[in-house]
Design a protein around this motif. Structure first.
Motif, short mmCIF file in Angstrom:
data_model
loop_
_atom_site.label_atom_id
_atom_site.label_comp_id
_atom_site.label_asym_id
_atom_site.label_seq_id
_atom_site.Cartn_x
_atom_site.Cartn_y
_atom_site.Cartn_z
N ALA A 141 1.00 -1.16 -0.14
CA ALA A 141 -0.03 0.14 -0.15
C ALA A 141 0.90 1.15 0.03
O ALA A 141 1.99 1.23 0.56
N PRO A 142 0.44 2.40 -0.65
CA PRO A 142 1.53 3.76 -0.69
C PRO A 142 1.63 4.24 0.54
O PRO A 142 0.80 4.12 1.56
N CYS A 143 2.55 5.05 0.82
CA CYS A 143 2.80 6.04 1.74
C CYS A 143 1.67 7.10 1.53
O CYS A 143 1.27 7.41 0.71
N ALA A 144 1.64 7.87 2.81
CA ALA A 144 0.78 9.16 2.92
C ALA A 144 1.52 10.14 1.93
O ALA A 144 2.59 10.50 2.01
N PRO A 145 0.47 10.66 1.00
CA PRO A 145 1.10 11.99 0.16
C PRO A 145 1.12 13.13 1.20
O PRO A 145 0.78 13.11 2.32
N VAL A 146 1.71 14.29 0.50
CA VAL A 146 2.06 15.45 1.25
C VAL A 146 1.39 16.44 0.74
O VAL A 146 1.48 16.75 -0.59
N VAL A 178 -6.14 22.50 -5.60
CA VAL A 178 -5.43 21.92 -4.40
C VAL A 178 -4.41 21.04 -5.29
O VAL A 178 -4.75 20.26 -6.18
N CYS A 179 -3.09 21.24 -4.65
CA CYS A 179 -2.15 20.22 -5.32
C CYS A 179 -1.29 19.29 -3.95
O CYS A 179 -1.34 19.85 -2.83
N TRP A 180 -0.97 18.52 -4.51
CA TRP A 180 -0.15 17.58 -3.28
C TRP A 180 0.69 16.61 -4.20
O TRP A 180 1.13 16.61 -5.55
N GLY A 181 1.71 16.06 -3.43
CA GLY A 181 2.88 15.27 -3.97
C GLY A 181 2.96 13.75 -3.24
O GLY A 181 2.40 13.60 -2.08
N GLU A 195 -10.96 22.75 4.49
CA GLU A 195 -9.80 21.87 5.19
C GLU A 195 -9.78 20.78 4.04
O GLU A 195 -10.75 20.14 3.79
N PHE A 196 -8.48 20.41 3.75
CA PHE A 196 -8.23 19.37 2.56
C PHE A 196 -7.46 18.34 3.15
O PHE A 196 -6.45 18.55 3.89
N TRP A 197 -7.54 16.98 2.89
CA TRP A 197 -6.51 15.95 2.97
C TRP A 197 -6.69 14.95 1.96
O TRP A 197 -7.74 14.94 1.12
N VAL A 198 -5.72 14.30 1.76
CA VAL A 198 -5.64 13.21 0.30
C VAL A 198 -4.87 11.95 0.94
O VAL A 198 -4.02 11.90 1.86
N SER A 199 -5.53 10.95 0.32
CA SER A 199 -5.04 9.55 0.39
C SER A 199 -4.60 8.84 -0.96
O SER A 199 -5.18 9.25 -1.94
N SER A 224 -3.15 12.15 4.36
CA SER A 224 -2.19 13.32 4.66
C SER A 224 -2.35 14.29 5.52
O SER A 224 -3.25 14.11 6.32
N GLU A 225 -1.28 15.30 5.99
CA GLU A 225 -1.63 16.03 6.99
C GLU A 225 -2.78 17.10 6.44
O GLU A 225 -2.95 16.94 4.99
#
Length: 176
Positions: free
Chosen positions: A42-47, A63-66, A116-120, A131-132
């Motif tokens: 399973a992948p690690c948490a995105p940032v 919204v952007c993440w990596g 408030e945003f978060w991503v998996s 993510s945080e």
């Protein structure tokens, strides 16, 4: 010498019987081992990135993440909700989107509002930890100019407007 050797008849006798043709080989253990090797974790948490300048309008946010690992990712799950000091009927409603890229533009939002945003990250093996959380803010609505209160003279002008936003606005820019 070679010519003499080739003229001789050679009678080759094996000391064991060739019974390998009758033997059934069980590959189930090998197959299980191969399947365990090919399994991806399973992948690690995105940032999630902080809000970029000019990434908001009155009704949308980009919204952007990596993902800072070599994990295999099939898609991302972006979640968001409005930030509110007062809770009506418990928690605010959360929204979830499935996204293939590492960015997304969310539309139909309220002006001058914090979200408030978060991503998996997801792949065949499962979902990453979230993510945080990051807070993004939509742009304020344009103010309404009170045309009846406009006054001017040779060297100056007085322009009055009112904001339609519930939340306070930091500043206004007047263009001539």
């Amino acid at each position: 010498r070679l010519e003499e050797f080739l003229k001789k008849e050679v009678d080759l006798k094996l000391s064991t019987l060739p019974d390998f043709e009758e033997r059934v080989i069980d590959f189930s253990e090998v197959e299980q081992l191969m399947n365990s090797i090919n399994t991806i974790p399973a992948p690690c948490a995105p940032v999630i990135n902080p809000q970029a300048p000019n990434a908001a309008t009155g009704t949308s946010l980009r919204v952007c993440w990596g993902l800072f690992s070599d994990d295999t990712v099939e898609c991302y799950q972006l979640c968001y909700k409005p930030v509110s000091n007062e809770t009506r009927n418990g928690e605010q409603a959360e929204h979830t989107l499935k996204v293939k890229e590492t960015y997304c533009t969310i539309t139909n939002l309220l002006p001058n509002t914090q979200y408030e945003f978060w991503v998996s990250a997801l792949n065949a093996s499962g979902i990453s930890p979230p993510s945080e959380r990051a807070v993004y803010v939509t742009a304020p609505s344009p103010p309404t100019i009170k045309s009846k209160k406009i006054r001017s003279c040779e060297n100056a002008a007085l322009v009055c407007w009112e904001s339609r936003d519930i939340n306070p606005v930091d500043s206004y820019m007047v263009e001539l």
